[in-house]
Design a protein around this motif. Structure first.
Motif, PDB file in Angstrom:
ATOM      1  N   SER A 221     -75.001  64.343  59.906  1.00 47.96           N
ATOM      2  CA  SER A 221     -73.842  64.105  60.553  1.00 47.96           C
ATOM      3  C   SER A 221     -72.920  63.159  60.000  1.00 47.96           C
ATOM      4  O   SER A 221     -73.599  62.052  59.235  1.00 47.96           O
TER       5      SER A 221
ATOM      6  N   ARG B  72     -69.126  60.484  60.578  1.00 47.65           N
ATOM      7  CA  ARG B  72     -67.826  60.302  61.134  1.00 47.65           C
ATOM      8  C   ARG B  72     -66.913  59.686  60.560  1.00 47.65           C
ATOM      9  O   ARG B  72     -67.052  58.465  59.878  1.00 47.65           O
TER      10      ARG B  72
ATOM     11  N   ARG C   2     -68.487  72.790  64.958  1.00 49.35           N
ATOM     12  CA  ARG C   2     -69.226  71.533  64.180  1.00 49.35           C
ATOM     13  C   ARG C   2     -68.631  70.315  63.909  1.00 49.35           C
ATOM     14  O   ARG C   2     -69.161  69.250  64.209  1.00 49.35           O
TER      15      ARG C   2
ATOM     16  N   GLN D 285     -65.579  63.689  63.763  1.00 51.15           N
ATOM     17  CA  GLN D 285     -66.922  63.857  64.100  1.00 51.15           C
ATOM     18  C   GLN D 285     -67.479  65.119  63.388  1.00 51.15           C
ATOM     19  O   GLN D 285     -67.240  66.240  63.839  1.00 51.15           O
TER      20      GLN D 285
ATOM     21  N   ASN E   1     -70.718  67.495  62.510  1.00 52.54           N
ATOM     22  CA  ASN E   1     -72.205  67.583  62.695  1.00 52.54           C
ATOM     23  C   ASN E   1     -72.569  68.932  61.835  1.00 52.54           C
ATOM     24  O   ASN E   1     -71.678  69.710  61.560  1.00 52.54           O
ATOM     25  N   SER E   2     -73.881  69.067  61.938  1.00 50.97           N
ATOM     26  CA  SER E   2     -74.589  70.229  61.142  1.00 50.97           C
ATOM     27  C   SER E   2     -73.650  70.531  59.900  1.00 50.97           C
ATOM     28  O   SER E   2     -73.368  71.697  59.585  1.00 50.97           O
ATOM     29  N   LEU E   3     -73.686  69.512  58.894  1.00 55.47           N
ATOM     30  CA  LEU E   3     -72.979  69.703  57.882  1.00 55.47           C
ATOM     31  C   LEU E   3     -73.689  70.583  57.004  1.00 55.47           C
ATOM     32  O   LEU E   3     -74.866  70.639  56.755  1.00 55.47           O
TER      33      LEU E   3
END
Length: 127
Positions: free
Chosen positions: A17, A19, A67, A82, A84-86
């Motif tokens: 993740s 940000r 995501r 934000q 996530n789960s890149l």
């Protein structure tokens, strides 16, 4: 003058993740819809997400839906993304942009509609 300054990019492993932040100045932030775009090497700039001016309605590209989350702090003139789960395919330079034209937020998926842009922040996702 208007300035948009992105930060928070970096190198992350797949599944991780990050940000991103975009600090705005020189404009009345709450009067602008804000978007995130990205551009990978050799590819066109593509829409990622947009958030409306004051009621925080959001719209996402299908490739990031579920995501990524876009949000904004109108008190502190900051936009966030934000992530996530890149995935490796998320690797790109990420740009924030501001639209003061009053267009309905979900129509702001094309780069030409925006008035101001940041300089970008690099996100690299390793496999």
């Amino acid at each position: 003058q208007v300035q948009l300054v992105e930060s928070g990019g970096g190198l992350v492993q797949a599944g991780g993740s990050l940000r991103l932040s975009c600090a705005a100045s020189g404009l009345t932030f709450s009067r602008y819809a804000m978007g995130w775009f990205r551009q990978a090497p050799g590819k066109e700039r593509e829409f990622v997400a947009v958030i409306s001016r004051s009621d925080a309605r959001t719209y996402y590209a299908d490739s990031v839906k579920g995501r990524f989350t876009i949000s904004r702090d109108n008190t502190n003139y900051t936009l966030y993304l934000q992530m996530n789960s890149l995935k490796p395919e998320d690797t790109a330079v990420y740009y924030c942009a501001a639209d003061g034209g009053g267009s309905f937020y979900s129509t702001l998926t094309e780069a030409w509609r925006y008035d101001y842009w940041g300089q970008g922040t690099q996100v690299t996702v390793s496999s």
